[in-house]
Design an enzyme around this catalytic site. Structure first.
Site, PDB file in Angstrom:
ATOM      1  CG  ASP A 206      14.931   1.074  -2.725  1.00 43.81           C
ATOM      2  OD1 ASP A 206      14.402  -0.035  -2.599  1.00 43.81           O
ATOM      3  OD2 ASP A 206      15.382   1.499  -3.802  1.00 43.81           O
ATOM      4  CG  HIS A 237      15.059  -2.837  -4.758  1.00 46.78           C
ATOM      5  ND1 HIS A 237      15.195  -1.467  -4.802  1.00 46.78           N
ATOM      6  CD2 HIS A 237      15.083  -3.244  -6.046  1.00 46.78           C
ATOM      7  CE1 HIS A 237      15.278  -1.062  -6.061  1.00 46.78           C
ATOM      8  NE2 HIS A 237      15.223  -2.129  -6.826  1.00 46.78           N
ATOM      9  CB  SER A 402      15.829  -0.136 -10.048  1.00 44.41           C
ATOM     10  OG  SER A 402      15.930  -1.529 -10.119  1.00 44.41           O
TER      11      SER A 402
END
Length: 1002
Positions: A206, A237, A402
């Site tokens: 990520d 994120h 996600s």
């Protein structure tokens, strides 16, 4: 040429939450609420190529191979990119090379070298985050969760509204957002038994993670693969994803004692390269990662280096979990790698157990046009309003697949720490999750896969696991609605095109296996009326394979009306994963049920041309609507069960039977069909197909064409530009291949023009929108033409003007454009009534419309009514009043506008992706043979009633019945190196399976 790997963090809806604002029962978002939307740009780095070797070699050996290959070809101006990352000192199976001249000769020389498997283009992707303010619903009692209603829109610039899913109603029961996602799935019950994820290595690919984030206690390693020399997360994120998996404070993760390995693969500017992932994947294998979460994806299932490396990860017992995408509710929008058989693809639901509207839907599209897609996602879980770690140290709430992906990844890490380690393989874990999943009522298998994650039942399944093979789905009941959509919507009948079901074989016996035999056992008395053909992957690797079954009805069943049953047996042979490598032989049974009806009349049977449909990732095929700049690639497959699903449903509601043509027209008995539908075709046509079509129309087949834009000059305005290499990537064709359609239609003196129009108008009282359509350039005088006032979108784009988007924006700038033509091809009998069939001309009719976007799912103004009206004319000769009133007397000066016939773009590469043109560009290929697949010899059985019951579902586990794990059985099992590259499969025939070896060469 290779195609893009479009990698991105899947779009999210975000709600910022502060810890102090969280109550015991509800979550109040009293400050701000934002939705995160992403825009993406992706391109080939023209001067860079990825060289994939046939093994793992040290840097010096790899450089020697490349030098030898290029020196022999006389190429000297090249450089190998030195990759400065944690994997640089390890053996690798690829290099990135920069070539400044002699590209074609250099590529050929590299591909000819015996140590090199493949050379593909390097790819770059950039993601741009936008935050959109949303209204909140915070009252004195806190904020309520409204489920799917605030789903992510397709993009900021799109005016199309996603359609409602058929399973939803307009009124919803509002649910509160739970404080802890872990409590909803009962992870705390496993924690109480001492199962906490300890000893499990979890990789998070990520945007990084801060070093001293207070939520994490076991971050074993942080690595950067971007070259930015930072390990921190500037976007938040990666922090959130890691928190859902293993946070130990506030917003808890599922496996708080798991060992986290953070892979930073996106820059702060949200850019990534394929080669970064390849290096990071290799490193993950070397670090013996157990679970790998990829909250990323894209439509490019043909990026071979990436796909091959995912297979290799699975072969090395890395359990990969990936999000299926946020392009719902449209079908055929699965993302790679979640659509791969060896990967656990995860979709999203809300806390009301409704499928999230943003969650992408199946089927997979790898198999088109000749086959049919597989069932995906594998499972679904909570992905709306889930709380996780914020980059600032508090908690926040996000929505997206996600989010659902790390929920499953964290659950797997938790499960793996509490069961015998030899049970923790990619196949065994997938079987545990899928077999025990709770099916959601009212949703089909392409929406929910096997159903909702049941953590406790999966834990019990893995504790008691015995190595086994299984099938996904475990049965094929073509009569079961709604779960078995679309199979249950159209019965089988004699002479129909084959109905194809693609079943995944999950091989929990071992990483590699063989399919030894497939047999068909119809159940008496009527099962023999069903004919079954089988195609399958003879080698199962890694952990999986596919079985494609084609169903047809024998001639004896032409008048039958009823249910038929039977089963297919699949015999598998595989070595187990123990040190003894014992050979195991097992036979799986796939129950089958179908309904057969008498053959429908010709006028109700329609043929859909899938064979001439091309789309990304085969090449750069642009979207039909030129306004869709945020999503310029045509990747939804153009199939009646994907982006044309709504159209298919309307046709079935009106009693039509729609069959899919996956072969050239020369292989079809056209006398069985009332009409052929050519919708948005991108490929060329064989000369033999044109002759066959002329003969068919003369004999009564009608032709309906829904085209799209094409202009050779405009193609250069919708190309991708790479700032790094200053190179363009030009589309292979327009929205449709209009020059090919003109060749096909020329026998009727019909031609489409090269101008591109758009605008809103009314036709027959229906609101319409013409989205980047073509126009009718020429038409026979005895035909019927219908016009509309539209804007010249092509001129606006090429001149840089900013159009208003609709024709109504400025009447002075609009043109009266011929958009719809209806033609009776029998010139000898033009005037007729509809009193009797005998008075109608015997030849077929042709209907041409210049835009197909209105037939697609998600269209703001669908034109299914127009298709039905066109069919009424084409099949019965009756011009509906809605069209008759819109048609004026034929006058050339009124209806035809100045334009040129579109010419094929010079230097085009359509031949590289075409099923019709030869790959060397020399012209059409030889016409493919029309040999149908050989049916399996029927072996009838008299099945007792109990045997006719389709596969039973797994009973949920009572949480009170589970016990603590046997600690002595959970130590890590030895893992052998699985070697480099791809498996022994049909896709890689040059590779022979050998015992696992770690290849080191100087």
């Amino acid at each position: 040429m290779g195609t893009h790997l479009l990698l991105f963090l899947l779009g999210l809806r975000i709600t910022i939450v502060f810890s102090a604002e969280v109550t015991d029962s509800v979550l109040c978002n009293a400050t701000s609420s934002e939705r995160v939307e992403y825009e993406f740009s992706t391109d080939v780095v023209g001067s860079e190529h990825i060289i994939t070797f046939r093994g793992y070699f040290l840097r010096r050996a790899r450089e020697n191979y490349v030098t030898a290959a290029l020196n022999n070809a006389g190429i000297s101006n090249w450089t190998i990119v030195q990759r400065e990352n944690p994997a640089k000192d390890y053996p690798s199976d690829f290099d990135v090379i920069v070539m400044n001249d002699g590209d074609r000769a250099a590529l050929d020389a590299l591909r000819d070298h015996p140590a090199i498997r493949r050379v593909t283009a390097q790819r770059i992707v950039q993601r741009t985050i936008k935050y959109v303010q949303e209204d909140t619903n915070c009252g004195p009692n806190g904020c309520l969760y409204s489920g799917w209603r605030n789903h992510r829109r397709r993009a900021l610039h799109s005016i199309r509204k996603p359609r409602e899913n058929e399973g939803y109603s307009s009124r919803k029961l509002l649910r509160t957002v739970p404080r802890q996602i872990t409590s909803v799935l009962k992870a705390d019950l496993l924690w109480s038994l001492g199962v906490t994820g300890e000893g499990i290595r979890v990789a998070v690919f990520d945007t990084g993670l801060a070093r001293h984030h207070p939520h994490f206690g076991r971050v074993r390693e942080r690595t950067d693969w971007t070259g930015e020399n930072t390990l921190d997360d500037a976007l938040g994120h990666g922090t959130f994803v890691a928190g859902v998996i293993a946070s130990r404070a506030d917003c808890l993760g599922f496996a708080p004692d798991a060992d986290l390995h953070i892979f930073r693969v996106f820059t702060d500017n949200q850019v990534s390269y394929t080669s970064w992932f390849l290096d990071a994947f290799n490193y993950a294998i070397m670090r013996k990662i157990d679970v790998l979460n990829l909250s990323i994806g894209g439509p490019d299932f043909m990026d071979h280096p990436f796909v091959d490396k995912v297979w290799e990860l699975s072969a090395n017992k890395v359990i990969m979990v990936s999000a299926i995408g946020n392009d719902g509710p449209l079908y055929g929008t699965l993302n790679n790698p979640a659509d791969q058989m060896d990967v656990i693809g995860v979709g999203g639901i809300g806390f009301d157990d409704r499928i999230a509207k943003f969650s992408s839907r199946g089927m997979t599209t790898w198999e088109l046009p000749n086959g049919y897609g597989r069932m995906k996602p594998d499972i679904v879980t909570y992905g709306s309003g889930v709380r996780g770690s914020s980059v600032t140290g508090g908690c926040k709430s996000l929505s997206g697949t996600s989010v659902a992906s790390p929920v499953v990844a964290g659950a797997i890490a938790l499960l793996a720490s509490g069961v015998p380690r030899q049970h923790v393989t990619p196949a065994a874990v997938k079987q545990a999750l899928c077999v025990t999943a709770r099916r959601l009522p009212g949703y089909n298998m392409f929406e929910q896969g096997h159903g909702k994650l049941d953590l406790i039942s999966a834990y019990q399944f893995l504790r008691e696991y015995t190595p086994q093979a299984s099938l996904s789905p475990p049965y094929m009941d073509l009569t079961e609605c709604t779960y078995m959509w679309p199979y249950c919507t159209q019965p089988l009948y004699y002479s129909a095109q084959p109905t194809i079901a693609n079943v995944t074989v999950v091989n929990g016996l071992g990483v590699a296996g063989d399919v030894k035999e497939v047999t068909w056992h119809p159940h008496l008395p009527h099962g023999g009326l069903l004919s079954v053909s089988a195609d399958y992957s003879p080698i199962l690797w890694p952990w999986s394979g596919w079985l494609a079954l084609s169903f047809t009805v024998t001639q004896e069943g032409a008048d039958f009306d009823g249910i038929v049953e039977g089963h297919v047996n699949i015999t598998i042979e595989s070595h187990d994963e123990t040190k003894e490598r014992t050979m195991i032989n097992t036979t799986l049974m796939l129950p089958i049920r179908a309904r057969i009806i008498p053959v429908p009349v010709r006028s109700r049977r329609l043929l859909w041309d899938q064979f001439h449909s091309l789309r990304y990732p085969g090449g750069y095929f642009p979207r039909d609507d030129l306004r869709a700049k945020h999503d310029p690639l045509d990747w939804h497959a153009d199939h009646v069960h994907t982006n044309f699903r709504d159209m298919y449903r309307r046709l079935r509601e009106h009693g039509f039977y729609l069959e899919v043509m996956g072969t050239p027209l020369t292989c079809i008995d056209t006398s069985l069909y009332g009409a052929l539908l050519l919708v948005d075709p991108e490929d060329e046509y064989f000369p033999e197909e044109m002759a066959a079509l002329k003969k068919a129309v003369d004999s009564g087949l009608s032709l309906l064409v829904f085209a799209d834009w094409y202009n050779a000059s405009l193609l250069r305005h919708v190309k991708f530009y790479d700032e790094n290499t200053r190179q363009w990537w030009i589309p292979e064709t327009g929205g449709a291949n209009v020059p090919a359609l003109n060749d096909l239609l020329s026998m009727y003196q019909i031609a489409l023009g090269d101008r591109v129009f758009e605008g809103a108008f009314k036709l027959g009282g229906h609101p319409m929108y013409y989205a980047s359509g073509t126009h009718i350039h020429s038409f026979p005088k005895h035909g019927v033409l219908i016009t509309a006032q539209l804007s010249d979108q092509g001129q606006q784009i090429m001149s840089g003007e900013k159009g208003g988007g609709t024709a109504a924006a400025g009447a002075d700038n609009t043109v009266d454009v011929p958009i719809l033509g209806l033609l009776q091809t029998d010139n000898g009998n033009r005037e007729f009534t509809n009193d009797t069939v005998d008075k109608l001309p015997k030849a077929g009719r042709v209907v041409v419309y210049g835009d197909s976007s209105c037939l697609e799912g998600g269209s703001s103004r669908p034109c299914h009514w127009l298709l039905l009206a066109a069919l009424q004319y084409a099949l019965g000769g009756h011009l509906p009043a809605s069209l008759r009133d819109a048609a004026a007397a034929r006058r050339r000066d009124v209806h035809l506008i100045p334009s040129e016939l579109p010419q094929r773009a010079e230097g085009g590469r359509l031949h590289m992706y075409s099923r019709v043109l030869a790959a060397d560009g020399s012209g059409p290929r030889p016409l493919p043979s029309c040999a149908p697949p050989s049916p399996l010899p029927p072996q009838p059985v008299t099945a007792p009633p109990a045997a006719r019951t389709l596969a039973p579902r797994h009973a949920p586990t009572d949480p009170r019945s589970i016990g603590a794990p046997e600690v002595e059985g959970t130590e890590p099992a030895p893992r052998a190196w699985r070697g480099a590259g791809a498996a022994p499969s049909r896709s890689h025939p040059e590779v022979v399976y050998e015992p696992p070896i770690y290849i080191l060469q100087q």
